[in-house]
Structures are given as structure tokens and as C-alpha cells.
Enzyme design. Structure first.
Site, PDB file in Angstrom:
ATOM      1  N   SER A  71       0.797  -1.229   0.000  1.00 31.25           N
ATOM      2  CA  SER A  71       0.000   0.000   0.000  1.00 31.25           C
ATOM      3  C   SER A  71       0.827   1.274   0.000  1.00 31.25           C
ATOM      4  O   SER A  71       0.247   2.364  -0.016  1.00 31.25           O
ATOM      5  CB  SER A  71      -0.954   0.004   1.199  1.00 31.25           C
ATOM      6  N   LYS A  74      -0.058   3.782  -2.615  1.00 32.02           N
ATOM      7  CA  LYS A  74      -1.036   4.866  -2.431  1.00 32.02           C
ATOM      8  C   LYS A  74      -0.352   6.225  -2.303  1.00 32.02           C
ATOM      9  O   LYS A  74      -1.003   7.264  -2.499  1.00 32.02           O
ATOM     10  CB  LYS A  74      -1.902   4.581  -1.217  1.00 32.02           C
ATOM     11  N   SER A 313      -6.019   3.309   4.658  1.00 33.32           N
ATOM     12  CA  SER A 313      -5.489   2.524   3.545  1.00 33.32           C
ATOM     13  C   SER A 313      -6.623   1.943   2.693  1.00 33.32           C
ATOM     14  O   SER A 313      -6.716   0.735   2.485  1.00 33.32           O
ATOM     15  CB  SER A 313      -4.581   1.405   4.048  1.00 33.32           C
TER      16      SER A 313
END
Length: 782
Positions: A71, A74, A313
Site C-alpha cells: 500500500s 497509495k 489505507s
């Protein structure tokens, strides 16, 4: 001159805050020491630390190795969204009609979505209230225009798994509640009765609920398996499992099917509740150019939405932002190729050339993306220097020990409140990248990527947290002492007997009276205690205080060998304390945890041999009986993999539980599994186990094979766990297992015998299926 003084002091502050060379040398030494020890020494690690104040590289290790960032991807999505769309950008949803409102009537109501990822049922209800106050009383068809995006709901990486968890939801230009539904499960009024399953929003024209959940005895254990199955314009919700009588309601979230119809049918429901009549159908279409605008509804600013995305997230928000970038900058319909092209244009502008990384989606889900630690650090440096978006970007990151996915990390360390970072978690992947201001005042950007380790994730994540603590400690008084302490891996250390007993009693009391308010204290104690006995009691207390967080800490604290538990049980008996950990492990085992089952089978012989522990035997016989009812296939696999003495003891305990509960062994799910397995070749020990459960002599292998009915289906394939090499088939028992005392606190149903687990399945219900999705500790790359 006085007016210039504050400006001069601010300009000089970064220079005064820089750590000395001796501090930086101490940091490098401590980091090298930590990386040279397990678990990081057995993993692929890339790390880059740079000073934001003087631009120097403070530490670098494998900075150009391409690794899966999970993640941390992101961060790219957030930077592209803020820099290309602007922090003030808002998503619009237009409500239009084929003709003006006349006497409260609209013809066709067109809903033109532009990818607002923040629409919830509550916001939609407010919107419907606005339509009411504008005079709308009757509409015809509701036409859903989601042409702002293409029709692809799932990006690259989703094909690598089949999970229907909410973190794996698809995207659409008309979306609601992050395209997830809340499923509420409440026990029925009596044991054996059907539980209640309700959904929110309760859009009857969109959801078809298939409820196969039964209510078990009040002191039973829970196992729930919800699934969502797209069926054209609708979504079927199948819920299987068991929930104890008088238990609190459980809410679980799953993704939905077609997002546009989820939005549309919920809108129809809310219109009707408000008193606005809907005379037509809900269908997909395109709003004509001649349509009359009734009202346009805006989202909050993108800066706030990016904050939500990074704090929790959210894969859903990330992919919505990527496709919006494509639609806005490359033209509708928005798509992943268009949106990722915008992101790649930005990375090239920031000094990260195309072809030096792999970017396939905006969320980081699964094995799709590759970046280096140096590239992520470069991105973070570049955004920091862009004043119009820097504050929104930095504030979107989780704060160590305070909020978001960083809330439970680095508690009690110098990094708490001083470090902001984006986490990343997948199978054998963890990452942490962000900013930190040290105790000495210097500000750093850092990126740590770790892939491909052996063993559990918790020690790896703990080691990364210690790296964060080292950065935060830089420049503190007595340079090097904090860093050295963090780098040293403290071995298990036995506490003194008197102190050990006192602490066990204290932690056991917290475990017996679970309260979420105790969690910060318990987690801090778990981080600092080195005695293995204390760690088991603490981990048990953490689980009991918040079961929804899973039992990872308990499984890590309690080794597969029964030796440590035996010592702990001895102290507990001396202090007249409840049995530690076993009830929590049984909760996890009922839910299908193979690790919990392995630990339970390891302690099973303690209840059957030598100086029998009658209290432990009663708890295990009743609990394993439930496991065999709720998760028979998982228990069978664990029995096959266990040493013969452990499997034999467990089977005998279950047999005693069957007798004491009045369960019909012929209908007991584990017995049915054993019966199918015993029909195959080399099935002597399965027949022996079945004989113990049915309290009869074992039949010879030849007669077992001959007794299989003609034309019967072949036995199911054996579970993946292989039997232990030293696991001979146990002989038929000469003596039926002795009954055990009733566990304290168990409730008996009225009538001649207690309600038994095998009798709790409703006639039309199928056994609850095992969950084959990702681990709860890997919620989609968080």
C-alpha cells in the site's frame, strides 16, 4: 531589526537541528546491527533515509532494488491526485430530468455519477431530503448514468484472489458506502433456532439474503461465514455458521456486485421512505444533453478524501482516484490505463523515469507493483517541497501510536506522535514510508521495503517499528544509547519466581475481566515483557479485550511445544487462577485457525496422561467437541498432521465430550468426515478414531473397504497437511475413554440431554464453508 529577528531564527533552526556526525554514525551502526539479525537478516530489505534539512543521505541499503511496496503505492496515487486535480477538487453527482418539475412530478430521473467515493447511505438520505424540500413527490424511471468510467470494476491484482471482503470492493462512477454492505447477525431466541441476518442499507430490490446461521448454546463459540454473490443487477448474501445464544450482534462487511444498481436501488428505497413515489424501474442508461438539471451534489474536498484514503489505507478510494485522473485529464470514460498514464507523467516530472518501476494499480493490492526505496524517498522529498499540496499530503499519513493504520504501532517509543507514514502489508510484504522529526529537531524522509521473509509477520513489523524509533531518537541526549537499545534483540528472560507470580496474577485478572480501555497498557506490557509465561498471559488478555482484532499476538506468544504452557499452568494452579489461553485458542480453532488447532493438540496429552489435569480435560473435551462441529475439515487436517499421541488424546477428549453432551455420534460432523476418509486406502487410523468417537471396537481395514456401498462416491482428497512420519495407526481402544467432569459454567439445555452441536444444523442448511481468503492481518495491503 527586531522584526527581522524571528525570520533569521527560523532560517537558522534547521541548521541548529541537524544531528552531528557522531549521532549519524551511531544511527548507522544501530541500523546495521538490527538488519544483521533475524528476522530482517533473512529477508530482502531496501531502506533509504534522507535529511529534509540538508538533503544528505543518512542511511541507504539496497536503495535501487525493485520490491513490492504494497500500500505504499497509495503515496503515488495521493501525490498524483493532489498535484494534478488539486486539494480543492470536488466530485459531483448530477440529478437531472427529461422535463422540469411540474406539480411535484418528474418524468425520468437521471443520476449522472462522477465517481464520488465518499457517498454513504446517510449522505444519500440527506440528498433525498433535499429533493423532497424542492417539491419532488413523484418520479418515473430512475436511470443510472455511470459513463464517467468504463465498465471495469476491478484493477490489475484483483484476479489473484477470490475474496469478497470489503477491502476488495470494485469501483464505479456511481458508488455507495465504498461499495460494501454491512451484514448484521444476531442470535435467535432459542438454542437451535435460526439467527437473524439483516443488512444495511436494507435495499430489498437489490439484496437477496440467504440465512443459514443457527443459534448455539449460550457458552458456545462463534463461527460466521458471509459471502456476497453477484447475480446480474442484484447481489445475493449467503451467511452460514453459528452464533451463541444471547451473544451481542456481529456486524461484518462484504463487497457488493454491480455498484450502480446498489446506488440506484438504495436511492429508490430512500425515496419511498421519504414519501416520494417511484412509479418506474431502476435501469442503466445515459442522460441526454437536453436533460434539465435539478441539483448537483458535491463531495468534500479531495484533500479530505485523500486523508481518508491514506489513514485507513482504502483500496477503493485509491482506485477511484486513479480512474478519475484518467477521466479528467485524458478524457472519459476514465480507465486504469488512462489514470496510470497520468501518474507516470507526474513521476517522470519528479525525477522517476518510466521503465524504472512497475505501476499497475493505484492501491498496491497483491503482487502487481514494484518500486525502490530510493524512488519512494524521492517522491516524498518532491511533494514536501511543493507548498500548495504538502500540508494535505503529510497530514494524510498515519501518526505513530495515534491514528489510522499507525495507531497501534510504535507505542511508548520516541516515534510516537513524531512519525507520519504510510503502511503497507501483504503476504510476505511489509513497507513503511514517510516523515519523522527526531528528538534533536531534524526532519527526515524515509522508506523501508521488506519482502520474502520466512516465518511470521509480527517480528518483521516490530523490527521496522524499531527502525522508526531509532530515527526519532536521533539527536537525543547521550547519543547512541537509545539506538543501541533498539537494535539489541532482547532474548526471552525468565522473571524471578515471586515477581513472576505477582505479574501473572495481575495480567490474569485483566484477562478475566476484559475491557478495551486496558488495551494500551496491555500492548505496552506485551512489548516490554520478555518472560515467555508472562507473554502468553498478556497476549491472552489482549485477545479477550478485543477479539475482533484476531489472535495473532497469542499465536505468536504461545509456542507449538506444550512445555511453556505446562510451566504456566503449574503456576496458575498454585495461584488458583483460571486456565490461560486455552479458551481463546478454542475460539480461534472454531473459526478454523490451523495454528490454534496445532497448539491445542499439543496440550491435549496433558489432559489424558500422567497426572491428569481434570479442569483442562473438561475445557478441552467440550471445546474440541465444538471445533469438530463447526470446523470438521480443519480439525481433521490438524489431527492428520499431529503426532500420534496428540491426535489420540484429542480424539479421546472429543469422545468424552460427545458422551457428556448427548451428541449423536452418527450425525456429528467430524465423525462424518472420518467416515468418508476411512473408506479409502490406508485408512486404518481414521477408522480407529471413528471407533473411539462411536465408542465401539475398530473394524479391520478389509471390512471397512468392503462396507463401502456400491457406487458410492470416492473419498474426498486428503487435506494438504501430511501425517507425521512417526504417526502409526493407533490400535483399537481396549477401554472406552473415561468420562470427564462437566466444565465449570457450561449451561445445560432443558430436557433429558443438553442440546448438542450436531443437532443445531437446520434441515435445509449446508455446513459452514471454510474461509480461504487472506489473513486478517493483511487487510488488502494496509
Amino acid at each position: 531589526m527586531r522584526r527581522l529577528l524571528p525570520v533569521v531564527m527560523l532560517a537558522l533552526c534547521p541548521l541548529a537541528a541537524r544531528a552531528g556526525q557522531s549521532d549519524r554514525d551511531a544511527l548507522k551502526k544501530a541500523v546495521e546491527q538490527l538488519l544483521s539479525q533475524p528476522p530482517l537478516s533473512n529477508a530482502r530489505v531496501a531502506m533509504q533515509v534522507e535529511s529534509l534539512d540538508d538533503g544528505q543521505v543518512i542511511y541507504s541499503r539496497n536503495p535501487d532494488e525493485l520490491l513490492n511496496p504494497a500500500s505504499n503505492t497509495k503515496l503515488v496515487t495521493a501525490a498524483a491526485g493532489l498535484l494534478r486535480l488539486g486539494p480543492e477538487y470536488r466530485f459531483n453527482t448530477d440529478y437531472l430530468s427529461d422535463k422540469p418539475l411540474i406539480n411535484g412530478r418528474l418524468g425520468t430521473l437521471y443520476v449522472k455519477g462522477r465517481a464520488d467515493p465518499s457517498v454513504t447511505t446517510e449522505r444519500l438520505d440527506t440528498l433525498v431530503g433535499d429533493l423532497w424540500h424542492r417539491g419532488v413527490r413523484n418520479v418515473g424511471d430512475i436511470v443510472l448514468d455511470d459513463s464517467f468510467f468504463d465498465r471495469e470494476e476491478f484493477g490489475a491484482g484483483w484476479e489473484q484472489e477470490s475474496s469478497d471482503k470489503a477491502w476488495a470492493a470494485g469501483v464505479g462512477a456511481l458508488s455507495l458506502n465504498h461499495n460494501a454492505v454491512a451484514i448484521y447477525i444476531t442470535p435467535g431466541d432459542r438454542t437451535g433456532g435460526r439467527a437473524r441476518v439483516e443488512v444495511e442499507p436494507d435495499a430489498h430490490d437489490y439484496f437477496v439474503v440467504d440465512n443459514r446461521v443457527v443459534t448455539v448454546r449460550a457458552n458456545g463459540r462463534r463461527k460466521l461465514r458471509p459471502r456476497t454473490i453477484p447475480e446480474g443487477e442484484r447481489t445475493r448474501i449467503l451467511v452460514e455458521g453459528r452464533i451463541p445464544l444471547r451473544a451481542e450482534a456481529v456486524v461484518l462487511y462484504r463487497r457488493v456486485g454491480d455498484p450502480a444498481f446498489y446506488y440506484g436501488q438504495t436511492l429508490r428505497l430512500l425515496l419511498k421512505k421519504r414519501g416520494i413515489r417511484v412509479s418506474g424501474r431502476v435501469k442503466r442508461g445515459t442522460a441526454p444533453q437536453t436533460a434539465v438539471l435539478i441539483q448537483s451534489y458535491e463531495s468534500s474536498e479531495l484533500g479530505e478524501i485523500i486523508r481518508d484514503m491514506n489513514k485507513i489505507s482504502s483500496n477503493f478510494i485509491a482506485e477511484m482516484v486513479v480512474k478519475t485522473l484518467g477521466a479528467e485529464l485524458k478524457g472519459t470514460p476514465g480507465s486504469w490505463p488512462k489514470g496510470l498514464e497520468v501518474a507516470e507523467d507526474l513521476l517522470a516530472e519528479l525525477g522517476i523515469p518510466r521503465g524504472t518501476y512497475v505501476l499497475k494499480n493505484g492501491s498496491g493490492l497483491n503482487d502487481t507493483n514494484r518500486f525502490t526505496a530510493r524512488q519512494i524517498a524521492t517522491l516524498l522529498q518532491a511533494v514536501w517541497k511543493r507548498f500548495p499540496v504538502a500540508s494535505e499530503f503529510v497530514s494524510s499519513l498515519g501518526i505513530a501510536a495515534r491514528d489510522g493504520t499507525m495507531r497501534l504501532r510504535m507505542e511508548g517509543t520516541d516515534a510516537a506522535g513524531r512519525l507520519r507514514a504510510k503502511t503497507g502489508t501483504l503476504e510476505r510484504v511489509t513497507a513503511l514510508s514517510g516523515y519523522v522529526q527526531s528528538l534533536g529537531g531534524e526532519r527526515f524522509v524515509f522508506s523501508v521495503l521488506v519482502n520474502d521473509w520466512a516465518g511470521k509477520s509480527a517480528p518483521v513489523i516490530s523490527s521496522i517499528d524499531r527502525l522508526g524509533g531509532m530515527l526519532a531518537a536521533l539527536g537525543a541526549p547521550e547519543p547512541g544509547i537509545r539506538e543501541a537499545a533498539l537494535a539489541a534483540v532482547a532474548p526471552p528472560q525468565d522473571a524471578q519466581p515471586a515477581e513472576l507470580k505477582a505479574r501473572i496474577a495481575t495480567y490474569s485478572a485483566l484477562s478475566s475481566a476484559p475491557d478495551k480501555k486496558n488495551l494500551p497498557f496491555l500492548r505496552s506490557a506485551l512489548r516490554t515483557e520478555r518472560d515467555p509465561l508472562l507473554r502468553i498471559v498478556l497476549a491472552d488478555a489482549v485477545y479477550r479485550s478485543d477479539p475482533e482484532q484476531g489472535g495473532g499476538a497469542l499465536l505468536e506468544a504461545m509456542p507449538p511445544s506444550p512445555d511453556v504452557f505446562l510451566r504456566l499452568r503449574s503456576v496458575g494452579r498454585e495461584l488458583a487462577l483460571p486456565i490461560p489461553a486455552i479458551s481463546s485458542l478454542l475460539d480461534l480453532a472454531v473459526d478454523g485457525s490451523a495454528e490454534a488447532l496445532a497448539r491445542l493438540l499439543a496440550v491435549a496429552p496433558l489432559a489424558r496422561t500422567g497426572e491428569r489435569d481434570e479442569q483442562l480435560a473438561a475445557l478441552l473435551s467440550d471445546g474440541l467437541l465444538e471445533v469438530g462441529d463447526a470446523s470438521p475439515e480443519e480439525l481433521f487436517a490438524a489431527l492428520r498432521a499431529a503426532p500420534g499421541s496428540q491426535a489420540q488424546a484429542a480424539i479421546e477428549l472429543i469422545s468424552t465430550g460427545i458422551e457428556q453432551s448427548g451428541t449423536d455420534a452418527a450425525k456429528y460432523p467430524l465423525a462424518l468426515t472420518l467416515r468418508r476418509a476411512s473408506e479409502g486406502a490406508s485408512s486404518g487410523r481414521f477408522e480407529a478414531w471413528l471407533a473411539i468417537l462411536e465408542r465401539r471396537p475398530a473394524r479391520p481395514a478389509e471390512s471397512v473397504a468392503q462396507s463401502a456401498p456400491a457406487g458410492s462416491p470416492p473419498s474426498p482428497p486428503a487435506p494438504s497437511a501430511a501425517p507425521a512420519a512417526s504417526d502409526p495407526a493407533p490400535p483399537a481402544p481396549a477401554v472406552v475413554p473415561a468420562p470427564l467432569p462437566q466444565p465449570a459454567g457450561l449451561l445445560k439445555a432443558p430436557g433429558p440431554s443438553r442440546a448438542n452441536p450436531a443437532a443445531l444444523a437446520t434441515p435445509d442448511a449446508k455446513p459452514a464453508s471454510a474461509c480461504t481468503g487472506p489473513s486478517p492481518t493483511c487487510p488488502g495491503g494496509g
